[in-house]
Design an enzyme around this catalytic site. Structure first.
Site, PDB file in Angstrom:
ATOM      1  N   CYS A   1       1.252  -9.205  -7.210  1.00 15.70           N
ATOM      2  CA  CYS A   1       0.962  -8.403  -6.006  1.00 15.70           C
ATOM      3  C   CYS A   1       0.553  -9.258  -4.813  1.00 15.70           C
ATOM      4  O   CYS A   1       0.550  -8.776  -3.684  1.00 15.70           O
ATOM      5  CB  CYS A   1      -0.110  -7.368  -6.309  1.00 15.70           C
ATOM      6  SG  CYS A   1       0.364  -6.298  -7.665  1.00 15.70           S
TER       7      CYS A   1
ATOM      8  N   HIS B   1      -3.273  -4.597  -0.038  1.00 11.98           N
ATOM      9  CA  HIS B   1      -2.293  -4.279  -1.089  1.00 11.98           C
ATOM     10  C   HIS B   1      -2.516  -2.837  -1.539  1.00 11.98           C
ATOM     11  O   HIS B   1      -3.653  -2.388  -1.697  1.00 11.98           O
ATOM     12  CB  HIS B   1      -2.489  -5.248  -2.249  1.00 11.98           C
ATOM     13  CG  HIS B   1      -1.725  -4.882  -3.473  1.00 11.98           C
ATOM     14  ND1 HIS B   1      -0.376  -4.594  -3.453  1.00 11.98           N
ATOM     15  CD2 HIS B   1      -2.123  -4.739  -4.777  1.00 11.98           C
ATOM     16  CE1 HIS B   1       0.022  -4.308  -4.674  1.00 11.98           C
ATOM     17  NE2 HIS B   1      -1.015  -4.380  -5.510  1.00 11.98           N
TER      18      HIS B   1
ATOM     19  N   ASN C   1       2.434   1.669  -6.235  1.00 12.91           N
ATOM     20  CA  ASN C   1       2.254   0.222  -6.164  1.00 12.91           C
ATOM     21  C   ASN C   1       3.605  -0.457  -6.402  1.00 12.91           C
ATOM     22  O   ASN C   1       4.113  -0.441  -7.518  1.00 12.91           O
ATOM     23  CB  ASN C   1       1.225  -0.193  -7.222  1.00 12.91           C
ATOM     24  CG  ASN C   1       0.932  -1.680  -7.209  1.00 12.91           C
ATOM     25  OD1 ASN C   1       1.614  -2.453  -6.561  1.00 12.91           O
ATOM     26  ND2 ASN C   1      -0.086  -2.079  -7.967  1.00 12.91           N
TER      27      ASN C   1
HETATM   28  O1  UT7 Z   1      -1.562  -4.228  -8.340  1.00 14.94           O
HETATM   29  C1  UT7 Z   1      -2.089  -5.020  -9.349  1.00 14.94           C
HETATM   30  C2  UT7 Z   1      -3.504  -4.783  -9.505  1.00 14.94           C
HETATM   31  N1  UT7 Z   1      -3.723  -3.528 -10.157  1.00 14.94           N
HETATM   32  C3  UT7 Z   1      -4.712  -2.761  -9.778  1.00 14.94           C
HETATM   33  O2  UT7 Z   1      -5.370  -3.081  -8.813  1.00 14.94           O
HETATM   34  C4  UT7 Z   1      -5.013  -1.544 -10.599  1.00 14.94           C
HETATM   35  C5  UT7 Z   1      -6.504  -1.462 -10.836  1.00 14.94           C
HETATM   36  N2  UT7 Z   1      -6.903  -0.369 -11.695  1.00 14.94           N
HETATM   37  C6  UT7 Z   1      -6.780   0.930 -11.335  1.00 14.94           C
HETATM   38  O3  UT7 Z   1      -6.231   1.263 -10.306  1.00 14.94           O
HETATM   39  C7  UT7 Z   1      -7.411   1.968 -12.227  1.00 14.94           C
HETATM   40  O4  UT7 Z   1      -8.201   1.310 -13.181  1.00 14.94           O
HETATM   41  C8  UT7 Z   1      -6.370   2.882 -12.962  1.00 14.94           C
HETATM   42  C9  UT7 Z   1      -5.686   3.785 -11.957  1.00 14.94           C
HETATM   43  C10 UT7 Z   1      -5.360   2.016 -13.708  1.00 14.94           C
HETATM   44  C11 UT7 Z   1      -7.090   3.767 -13.958  1.00 14.94           C
HETATM   45  O5  UT7 Z   1      -8.081   4.553 -13.278  1.00 14.94           O
HETATM   46  P1  UT7 Z   1      -9.570   4.624 -13.818  1.00 14.94           P
HETATM   47  O6  UT7 Z   1     -10.288   5.556 -12.945  1.00 14.94           O
HETATM   48  O7  UT7 Z   1     -10.069   3.212 -13.921  1.00 14.94           O
HETATM   49  O8  UT7 Z   1      -9.384   5.286 -15.214  1.00 14.94           O
HETATM   50  P2  UT7 Z   1      -9.824   4.717 -16.630  1.00 14.94           P
HETATM   51  O9  UT7 Z   1      -8.881   3.648 -17.066  1.00 14.94           O
HETATM   52  O10 UT7 Z   1     -11.293   4.414 -16.612  1.00 14.94           O
HETATM   53  O11 UT7 Z   1      -9.607   5.983 -17.524  1.00 14.94           O
HETATM   54  C12 UT7 Z   1     -10.395   7.163 -17.376  1.00 14.94           C
HETATM   55  C13 UT7 Z   1      -9.818   8.234 -18.279  1.00 14.94           C
HETATM   56  C14 UT7 Z   1      -9.520   7.733 -19.687  1.00 14.94           C
HETATM   57  O12 UT7 Z   1      -9.786   8.781 -20.582  1.00 14.94           O
HETATM   58  P3  UT7 Z   1     -11.162   8.821 -21.423  1.00 14.94           P
HETATM   59  O13 UT7 Z   1     -11.187   7.542 -22.188  1.00 14.94           O
HETATM   60  O14 UT7 Z   1     -12.249   8.913 -20.393  1.00 14.94           O
HETATM   61  O15 UT7 Z   1     -11.009  10.040 -22.260  1.00 14.94           O
HETATM   62  C15 UT7 Z   1      -8.046   7.483 -19.662  1.00 14.94           C
HETATM   63  O16 UT7 Z   1      -7.442   7.596 -20.930  1.00 14.94           O
HETATM   64  O17 UT7 Z   1      -8.571   8.668 -17.737  1.00 14.94           O
HETATM   65  C16 UT7 Z   1      -7.572   8.580 -18.763  1.00 14.94           C
HETATM   66  N3  UT7 Z   1      -6.303   8.316 -18.116  1.00 14.94           N
HETATM   67  C17 UT7 Z   1      -5.495   9.281 -17.669  1.00 14.94           C
HETATM   68  N4  UT7 Z   1      -5.588  10.625 -17.693  1.00 14.94           N
HETATM   69  C18 UT7 Z   1      -4.599  11.329 -17.136  1.00 14.94           C
HETATM   70  C19 UT7 Z   1      -5.758   7.107 -17.835  1.00 14.94           C
HETATM   71  N5  UT7 Z   1      -4.575   7.288 -17.214  1.00 14.94           N
HETATM   72  C20 UT7 Z   1      -4.388   8.624 -17.103  1.00 14.94           C
HETATM   73  C21 UT7 Z   1      -3.378   9.418 -16.538  1.00 14.94           C
HETATM   74  N6  UT7 Z   1      -3.516  10.766 -16.592  1.00 14.94           N
HETATM   75  N7  UT7 Z   1      -2.295   8.896 -15.963  1.00 14.94           N
END
Ligand code: UT7
Length: 333
Positions: A115, A255, A285
């Site tokens: 990225c 980004h 992204n």
């Molecule tokens: O460009 C390269 C660099 N990349 C980035 O900068 C990405 C950085 N990370 C992020 O943007 C975020 O961490 C994500 C968007 C990937 C994830 O968001 P989050 O708020 O950090 O969610 P999380 O991983 O903490 O997950 C929270 C909950 C989990 O469920 P439990 O364990 O609380 O029951 C996940 O399983 O959300 C769940 N979850 C989803 N639920 C519905 C994860 N993805 C999804 C989804 N739909 N697509």
């Protein structure tokens, strides 16, 4: 001290027609429009049809750039393409694009910095202008993320999309253009964001294929934290080094990985969100594509002399910030 700066003198961009909306994704994985939009700010992404490859988008964006800047392809001396999803493992895609647009006098290469690739490439390209080596350098950033996404993994498939942008770098004698960059890397980040298979460490074999190890893996939480730290700290460093206050800066272009990351960076910098470029809603992204795509979307609002800071964070980890001034009135293009 060089005699001239490297200025962006035009932008071209291309996104595929096909849209993949949050509602489409609801039918593919266990997710919802509400979750995706509230956690990432994304509504839809573009998907390139299979079999076309990155150079298909590159050819279209570069042809648009050549037309907008009135450049004969034979004048182009160098093409740098930031991507992690080139047409082939080898040869590189920069030269495929050069071939397709008829830039027969250009040589080039790809830069793999995920990225942050566009920022890395802008930095490299600008040096060839500043030293007087070349007068026309094209810097491209783009990715076909749909070619390496696991559409059974809801934690990644909702985030990424396809798109590409290209800018022309030319010498400026009035000081406009790229002023300063702070670029960083930390290879220990590999464990959080990578494709495990497909390189020389783990070639794709039947086992890797079955485990989908040739597709993107991300542990999003740690990446989120490092992204906000990396972007905000390098913006601050660039501001301090160039004696810039918040009021001096016209736009910050971060980004586009997650709208919450963008908002957090703006708030850590105490910078008004109205002057932060955001278009993640429409494309998700696009990895190396987000910065030039946003520049393209905001081009008509950009004015000669505007002060911009571009900032990025991505796989590697790689990150950084670039300070530049805008070299033309976008509304006149
Ligand atoms: O460009 C390269 C660099 N990349 C980035 O900068 C990405 C950085 N990370 C992020 O943007 C975020 O961490 C994500 C968007 C990937 C994830 O968001 P989050 O708020 O950090 O969610 P999380 O991983 O903490 O997950 C929270 C909950 C989990 O469920 P439990 O364990 O609380 O029951 C996940 O399983 O959300 C769940 N979850 C989803 N639920 C519905 C994860 N993805 C999804 C989804 N739909 N697509």
């Amino acid at each position: 001290m060089s005699l001239h700066t490297a200025a962006i003198t035009g932008i071209g961009a291309y996104v595929p027609e096909e849209k993949l909306t949050n509602f489409d994704l609801e039918k593919i994985v266990e997710t919802s429009d509400e979750w995706i939009f509230s956690r990432t700010g994304i509504k839809e992404r573009r998907i390139l049809p299979k079999g076309l490859g990155l150079s298909y988008m590159g050819e279209r964006a570069v042809n648009q750039l050549l037309e907008k800047t009135g450049t004969d392809p034979l004048e182009v001396e160098m093409i740098i393409c930031a991507t992690i999803t080139g047409d082939y493992v080898f040869p590189d895609t920069a030269n495929q694009i050069a071939y397709k647009v008829g830039a027969k006098n250009a040589f080039g290469f790809d830069i793999n910095a995920a990225c942050s690739g566009f920022l890395y490439s802008l930095h490299v390209g600008s040096k060839f202008i500043e030293t007087g080596t070349y007068k026309k350098v094209i810097v491209i950033g783009g990715d076909v993320m749909s070619s390496i996404i696991n559409y059974e993994d809801r934690t990644t498939c909702v985030i990424f999309g396809d798109g590409l942008g290209a800018v022309m770098l030319e010498p400026s004698t009035n000081g406009e253009g790229i002023k300063d960059s702070k670029l960083c890397a930390d290879g220990s980040g590999v464990e959080f964001l990578q494709t495990f298979a497909g390189g020389s460490k783990q070639p794709i074999d039947a086992e890797a294929l079955a485990a989908k190890e040739h597709l993107v893996f991300q542990n999003g939480g740690p990446v989120f934290k490092r992204a906000v730290q990396g972007m905000s700290s390098t913006v601050k460093q660039v501001m301090e080094k160039n004696s810039l206050t918040q009021d001096d800066i016209t736009w910050i272009l971060p980004h586009q990985a997650n709208k919450r990351i963008i908002q957090t960076v703006a708030s850590m910098l105490d910078f008004p969100i109205e002057r932060v470029m955001v278009n993640i809603e429409n494309y998700g992204n696009t990895t190396a594509g987000t910065l030039p795509l946003a520049l393209s979307d905001y081009e008509s609002q950009l004015k000669l002399g505007d002060k911009l800071i571009l900032t990025a964070f991505g796989g590697g980890f790689t990150w950084g910030s670039t300070y530049l001034t805008w070299a033309y009135n976008g509304s006149e293009v």
